[in-house]
Design a protein around this motif. Sequence first.
Motif, PDB file in Angstrom:
ATOM      1  N   UNK A  54       0.743  -1.138  -0.122  1.00  0.00           N
ATOM      2  CA  UNK A  54      -0.086  -0.307   0.266  1.00  0.00           C
ATOM      3  C   UNK A  54       1.040   0.965  -0.311  1.00  0.00           C
ATOM      4  N   UNK A  55       2.215   0.843  -0.427  1.00  0.00           N
ATOM      5  CA  UNK A  55       3.148   2.322  -0.254  1.00  0.00           C
ATOM      6  C   UNK A  55       4.184   1.714  -0.692  1.00  0.00           C
ATOM      7  N   UNK A  56       5.418   2.825  -0.769  1.00  0.00           N
ATOM      8  CA  UNK A  56       6.826   2.666  -1.858  1.00  0.00           C
ATOM      9  C   UNK A  56       7.580   2.658  -0.569  1.00  0.00           C
ATOM     10  N   UNK A  57       7.386   2.378   0.927  1.00  0.00           N
ATOM     11  CA  UNK A  57       8.566   2.018   1.553  1.00  0.00           C
ATOM     12  C   UNK A  57       8.735   1.076   2.296  1.00  0.00           C
ATOM     13  N   UNK A  58       7.707   0.216   1.803  1.00  0.00           N
ATOM     14  CA  UNK A  58       8.523  -1.546   2.535  1.00  0.00           C
ATOM     15  C   UNK A  58      10.062  -1.596   1.768  1.00  0.00           C
ATOM     16  N   UNK A  59      10.711  -1.364   2.926  1.00  0.00           N
ATOM     17  CA  UNK A  59      11.746  -2.029   1.865  1.00  0.00           C
ATOM     18  C   UNK A  59      12.320  -3.586   2.915  1.00  0.00           C
ATOM     19  N   UNK A  60      11.651  -3.932   3.570  1.00  0.00           N
ATOM     20  CA  UNK A  60      11.628  -5.335   4.810  1.00  0.00           C
ATOM     21  C   UNK A  60      10.380  -6.633   4.506  1.00  0.00           C
ATOM     22  N   UNK A  61      10.676  -7.134   3.698  1.00  0.00           N
ATOM     23  CA  UNK A  61       9.914  -8.223   3.001  1.00  0.00           C
ATOM     24  C   UNK A  61       9.559  -9.298   3.336  1.00  0.00           C
ATOM     25  N   UNK A  62       8.586 -10.331   4.458  1.00  0.00           N
ATOM     26  CA  UNK A  62       8.228 -11.514   4.258  1.00  0.00           C
ATOM     27  C   UNK A  62       7.461 -12.052   2.953  1.00  0.00           C
ATOM     28  N   UNK A  63       7.714 -12.567   1.854  1.00  0.00           N
ATOM     29  CA  UNK A  63       6.779 -12.899   0.427  1.00  0.00           C
ATOM     30  C   UNK A  63       6.282 -14.325   0.502  1.00  0.00           C
ATOM     31  N   UNK A  64       5.238 -14.537   1.047  1.00  0.00           N
ATOM     32  CA  UNK A  64       4.452 -15.854   0.681  1.00  0.00           C
ATOM     33  C   UNK A  64       4.107 -16.052  -0.276  1.00  0.00           C
ATOM     34  N   UNK A  65       4.740 -17.655  -1.027  1.00  0.00           N
ATOM     35  CA  UNK A  65       3.105 -17.545  -1.937  1.00  0.00           C
ATOM     36  C   UNK A  65       2.629 -18.812  -1.464  1.00  0.00           C
ATOM     37  N   UNK A  66       0.921 -18.758  -2.048  1.00  0.00           N
ATOM     38  CA  UNK A  66       0.399 -19.995  -2.069  1.00  0.00           C
ATOM     39  C   UNK A  66      -0.370 -21.273  -2.885  1.00  0.00           C
ATOM     40  N   UNK A  67      -0.443 -22.044  -2.864  1.00  0.00           N
ATOM     41  CA  UNK A  67      -1.129 -23.030  -4.007  1.00  0.00           C
ATOM     42  C   UNK A  67      -2.599 -23.878  -3.366  1.00  0.00           C
ATOM     43  N   UNK A  68      -2.878 -24.122  -3.986  1.00  0.00           N
ATOM     44  CA  UNK A  68      -4.460 -25.394  -3.708  1.00  0.00           C
ATOM     45  C   UNK A  68      -3.702 -26.659  -4.269  1.00  0.00           C
ATOM     46  N   UNK A  69      -3.795 -27.516  -2.629  1.00  0.00           N
ATOM     47  CA  UNK A  69      -3.087 -28.692  -2.769  1.00  0.00           C
ATOM     48  C   UNK A  69      -3.802 -29.250  -2.070  1.00  0.00           C
ATOM     49  N   UNK A  70      -3.705 -30.705  -2.758  1.00  0.00           N
ATOM     50  CA  UNK A  70      -4.841 -31.876  -3.329  1.00  0.00           C
ATOM     51  C   UNK A  70      -4.451 -32.239  -1.332  1.00  0.00           C
ATOM     52  N   UNK A  71      -5.894 -32.652  -0.649  1.00  0.00           N
ATOM     53  CA  UNK A  71      -5.626 -33.548   1.077  1.00  0.00           C
ATOM     54  C   UNK A  71      -6.934 -34.127   0.422  1.00  0.00           C
ATOM     55  N   UNK A  72      -7.196 -35.171   1.537  1.00  0.00           N
ATOM     56  CA  UNK A  72      -8.032 -36.163   1.404  1.00  0.00           C
ATOM     57  C   UNK A  72      -9.108 -35.564   1.400  1.00  0.00           C
ATOM     58  N   UNK A  73      -9.326 -34.292   1.671  1.00  0.00           N
ATOM     59  CA  UNK A  73     -10.776 -33.361   1.862  1.00  0.00           C
ATOM     60  C   UNK A  73     -11.341 -32.211   1.175  1.00  0.00           C
ATOM     61  N   UNK A  74     -10.208 -32.611   0.113  1.00  0.00           N
ATOM     62  CA  UNK A  74     -10.467 -31.858  -1.128  1.00  0.00           C
ATOM     63  C   UNK A  74      -9.064 -30.692  -1.135  1.00  0.00           C
TER      64      UNK A  74
END
Length: 144
Positions: A54-74
């Motif tokens: 939301x602003x350009x002053x972010x100088x330290x970032x913990x970035x996460x990626x996610x995806x949908x993975x098949x599990x026994x319940x979907x």
Amino acid sequence: MVPHKAVGSTEEQLRNYPIGLEVKCTIGGVPKDVNINKAAPRIDYISNVTWQAHHQEVNELFGITFDYIRTPSGYKPVISATFYSDELCVSDWGDISGTEGRNTKVCGMKASGKTKMGAGWFAILSDTPIYWQKYSYLFKIVAK
């Protein structure tokens, strides 16, 4: 993420809070012509990964990626990779968009920021090699 004592701080105070860590999550970009079912894996279709702020002053970032993975319940959302950089600067972020009306004001990470984030990868889902292949290609990373 900031300590509990930051409760009640203004947005401006939080932007430059002396203790804490900015955390952003993304699934990655999929081309518009790809039709994917809701909650279906996207890794095969992801053409880029970028984080927004939301602003350009972010100088330290913990970035996460996610995806949908098949599990026994979907299919369930699962963290697919984590990245970190404390070397980001204003020029690693694009212009702020959505500055009028009710739009959310955000700026996307530029290639220079993605390079810094890719250099700071520290976990990639390992139960299938497609995640390592995709992220190492997109971020031009090499094994540590």
